[in-house]
Design a protein around this motif. Sequence first.
Motif, short mmCIF file in Angstrom:
data_model
loop_
_atom_site.label_atom_id
_atom_site.label_comp_id
_atom_site.label_asym_id
_atom_site.label_seq_id
_atom_site.Cartn_x
_atom_site.Cartn_y
_atom_site.Cartn_z
N LEU A 1 0.85 -1.19 0.00
CA LEU A 1 0.00 0.00 0.00
C LEU A 1 0.88 1.23 0.00
O LEU A 1 1.75 1.38 0.86
N ASP A 2 0.64 2.10 -0.95
CA ASP A 2 1.43 3.32 -1.08
C ASP A 2 0.49 4.51 -0.91
O ASP A 2 -0.53 4.62 -1.60
N ILE A 3 0.81 5.42 0.05
CA ILE A 3 -0.01 6.59 0.35
C ILE A 3 0.85 7.82 0.14
O ILE A 3 1.95 7.92 0.68
N ARG A 4 0.34 8.81 -0.62
CA ARG A 4 1.09 10.02 -0.91
C ARG A 4 0.20 11.25 -0.68
O ARG A 4 -1.00 11.23 -1.00
N SER A 5 0.81 12.31 -0.15
CA SER A 5 0.09 13.55 0.07
C SER A 5 1.10 14.66 0.33
O SER A 5 2.31 14.41 0.45
N SER A 6 0.62 15.90 0.43
CA SER A 6 1.50 17.00 0.82
C SER A 6 1.74 17.01 2.32
O SER A 6 2.68 17.64 2.80
N SER A 7 0.91 16.26 3.06
CA SER A 7 1.05 16.20 4.52
C SER A 7 0.45 14.90 5.02
O SER A 7 -0.71 14.58 4.70
N LEU A 8 1.25 14.14 5.77
CA LEU A 8 0.78 12.90 6.36
C LEU A 8 1.21 12.85 7.82
O LEU A 8 2.26 13.39 8.19
N GLU A 9 0.41 12.20 8.64
CA GLU A 9 0.76 12.02 10.05
C GLU A 9 0.66 10.54 10.40
O GLU A 9 -0.33 9.88 10.06
N TYR A 10 1.71 10.05 11.08
CA TYR A 10 1.74 8.64 11.47
C TYR A 10 1.89 8.54 12.98
O TYR A 10 2.86 9.04 13.55
N GLU A 11 0.92 7.91 13.64
CA GLU A 11 0.98 7.65 15.07
C GLU A 11 1.42 6.20 15.25
O GLU A 11 0.64 5.27 15.11
N SER A 12 2.72 6.03 15.53
CA SER A 12 3.29 4.69 15.55
C SER A 12 2.77 3.85 16.70
O SER A 12 2.66 2.62 16.57
N ASP A 13 2.45 4.49 17.83
CA ASP A 13 1.96 3.71 18.96
C ASP A 13 0.53 3.23 18.71
O ASP A 13 0.12 2.18 19.20
N GLN A 14 -0.26 4.01 17.95
CA GLN A 14 -1.63 3.62 17.63
C GLN A 14 -1.72 2.92 16.26
O GLN A 14 -2.78 2.41 15.91
N HIS A 15 -0.61 2.95 15.51
CA HIS A 15 -0.56 2.34 14.17
C HIS A 15 -1.62 2.96 13.25
O HIS A 15 -2.35 2.26 12.55
N ASP B 1 -5.64 15.35 6.30
CA ASP B 1 -6.85 16.06 5.87
C ASP B 1 -6.57 16.82 4.57
O ASP B 1 -7.30 17.74 4.21
N GLN B 2 -5.50 16.42 3.89
CA GLN B 2 -5.13 17.01 2.62
C GLN B 2 -5.44 16.02 1.48
O GLN B 2 -5.73 14.85 1.71
N ARG B 3 -5.37 16.52 0.26
CA ARG B 3 -5.59 15.66 -0.90
C ARG B 3 -4.58 14.52 -0.85
O ARG B 3 -3.38 14.74 -0.69
N VAL B 4 -5.07 13.30 -1.01
CA VAL B 4 -4.23 12.12 -0.81
C VAL B 4 -4.40 11.16 -1.98
O VAL B 4 -5.50 11.00 -2.51
N PHE B 5 -3.27 10.52 -2.37
CA PHE B 5 -3.26 9.54 -3.43
C PHE B 5 -2.83 8.19 -2.85
O PHE B 5 -1.99 8.14 -1.94
N PHE B 6 -3.39 7.11 -3.38
CA PHE B 6 -3.05 5.79 -2.86
C PHE B 6 -3.00 4.79 -4.01
O PHE B 6 -3.61 4.99 -5.07
N SER B 7 -2.28 3.70 -3.79
CA SER B 7 -2.30 2.57 -4.71
C SER B 7 -1.97 1.31 -3.93
O SER B 7 -1.17 1.34 -2.99
N SER B 8 -2.63 0.22 -4.31
CA SER B 8 -2.41 -1.06 -3.64
C SER B 8 -2.91 -2.16 -4.55
O SER B 8 -4.05 -2.12 -5.02
N ASP B 9 -2.07 -3.16 -4.78
CA ASP B 9 -2.46 -4.29 -5.61
C ASP B 9 -3.00 -3.78 -6.96
O ASP B 9 -2.32 -3.09 -7.68
N ARG B 10 -4.27 -4.07 -7.25
CA ARG B 10 -4.88 -3.65 -8.51
C ARG B 10 -5.85 -2.48 -8.32
O ARG B 10 -6.77 -2.31 -9.13
N ILE B 11 -5.66 -1.69 -7.26
CA ILE B 11 -6.52 -0.52 -7.08
C ILE B 11 -5.65 0.71 -6.84
O ILE B 11 -4.54 0.62 -6.33
N LYS B 12 -6.16 1.86 -7.25
CA LYS B 12 -5.51 3.12 -6.96
C LYS B 12 -6.55 4.22 -7.06
O LYS B 12 -7.64 4.03 -7.62
N GLY B 13 -6.19 5.40 -6.50
CA GLY B 13 -7.13 6.49 -6.56
C GLY B 13 -6.71 7.65 -5.69
O GLY B 13 -5.55 7.75 -5.27
N HIS B 14 -7.67 8.52 -5.37
CA HIS B 14 -7.35 9.67 -4.54
C HIS B 14 -8.62 10.18 -3.86
O HIS B 14 -9.74 9.79 -4.20
#
Length: 624
Positions: free
Chosen positions: A138-152, A157-170
């Motif tokens: 799974l690939d997630i792209r944006s101008s701003s991302l936040e990762y809470e490692s303890d909560q996983h 809240d920005q425009r976001v793009f993703f791709s995984s396996d045979r799906i992708k979108g935004h």
Amino acid sequence: MFNKIKLRRFKTISLLRAVTLMLMTGILVLMGINIISKSGDRTKISTSDETLEEQKVEQREEIFYIEDQKGNLVLESKADRQYLGDDGFYHLEGNVLIKFLKRAEGEDIVLNGDEVLHDQEENRFILLGKAQITFKDLDIRSSSLEYESDQHVIKTDQRVFFSSDRIKGHGEALVCWEKRKEFKIKNNVYLELIQDKERSKVIQVRGDELFYTQKWGNGYVQGKVKLEFSENTVFTERMEFYLPPNKEFLRSLILKGEVRADLSLNPSSQEAGQKDRYEARADEVFVRFFKYLDTPQRIEAEGNCTVHSINSGLGFDQIGSHQFAVYFNRQGGIEKFFGTHEVLIEQKEETHIRQIRGSEFRLDSSKEVLTVFGGEVQQAQISSRDYDISADEIISPLNSKNLVAQGTIRGVFRQSDPSETGIGIFSSLQPVYVSAENMRYFRDLDRFVFEDDVRMWQGQEMLKSEELVIKKERSGMSASQGVQTVLQTTNNKGKEEKIQISSENMEFDPRDNMIKYQLDCRMEMGEVELTSGSLSIQMQRDSNEVKSITALDSVKVFMGEYEGRGERAVYNLDNESVVLTENPVLLEENGGKTQGDKLTFRMSDDRIIVENRGDERSVTVIKK
């Protein structure tokens, strides 16, 4: 976050330089902590150039590793510059790479960005610039991302793009639960479901919200959903999608809530490239796709299902039922199409709409027929402006509006337009009722052909035969094979009489208001019987009452022990007599023979009158 932290230089250097650098780094960290503890307040995160310039501590590019208490590597980081800011966050700038190392293969979580900020506990990571997080395909792209490692949890809240396996979108906002391998995207969602390795077969989806479970390969899009694939467009409130375990292609879809579709299909009976267009509606639809194709293998619909034909050769303009199922070949042609419960098919005529109702329908493209079946309680039914026909089965050939009906047929024909001539033999105003075992309708001729044990009646008057043809194009009618007719007549004295006629053929022509019988004609009028080669009944034009009956060709009249023979006979209902002419002869049972110019059989007083019209005119009256 970790009980024990070790930093290791990635480049190969001498042990002395490594120890020295580690000591210097430790002193700098202690100094920073001391300054922060004295300041009492943390500085807010700032990305302005002026503030960053004051906070930067230049370092050469290095890769750092962090270990847990057991000595297992848990985190790897790399950046052009790293420093601890006054805001209490560690800042990594320039080609930032942070990798959370997992024990299972392919489970690593990788963070990339122009700038990454994280707290001292490594619980919160903020990615800025070209932010990217990757894990488990799974690939997630944006101008701003936040990762809470303890909560996983990954958020933006920005425009976001993703791709995984045979799906992708935004979309416009995202929440991803890393451990559960699930994510949700909201607002202006766009999704591509890719069906083949070449990525040429794509199903495009738009909606308000997307949820996807990467582990199981399924998810949903909801809120004003729009699908586009292979020249088809579908609208609905919610779409659920399912990928197989290997996630190599889209396996199936479920559409829920006011499903509307504009479809362009290739019927198997037509040449490739010729598209048939339809508009479809249903409450819920299931779609199963061929492997690696954007062509449906099967479509099942339920609830208020309708298909409206815009441009097709399937023999209907609209078809509806409670449930639908359509099977396709790999070229997109319809192989089978069937539905159950409350079936309604509409076929447009020139001036009206013909409807076919039933309990079930089946369309078989190999046989090129559409069949409607009746149920246990009610038969299949054809309804039009001026007729209704019910049967066990109603068959409509594709690419035509002809009809075939089979099994216990009941029909009624009525005069819908008073200005038109009615088809009834016995009355132009009364409905015509028909029963048979089989029926065929030919649209071009506008004719109904009823076969096998046919009965037609109006009131008490009836016709039987093995075949009956109703010629609606000119309100005519014909019958053949064992024709039998029962007429109820009333003379001028108000006396009712029943006349029975049989023959091999019958023809009714409303233009001259005459019924014609051919071959082996027989007529019974009380105690008088008549046989002939042909027989015609002249009807009253206003009332369709019998005006006169004429028999021709080898006419025989039987009355008691007498038999009259001639070539022409006329039955007059008003005076209840049969007049035999054209070389008539009267034969007696004992062999006697009387000839004359005219023989009159009077049923009212049981008399036979023999008349001669020569020079010596004579009249002989015989009492039966």
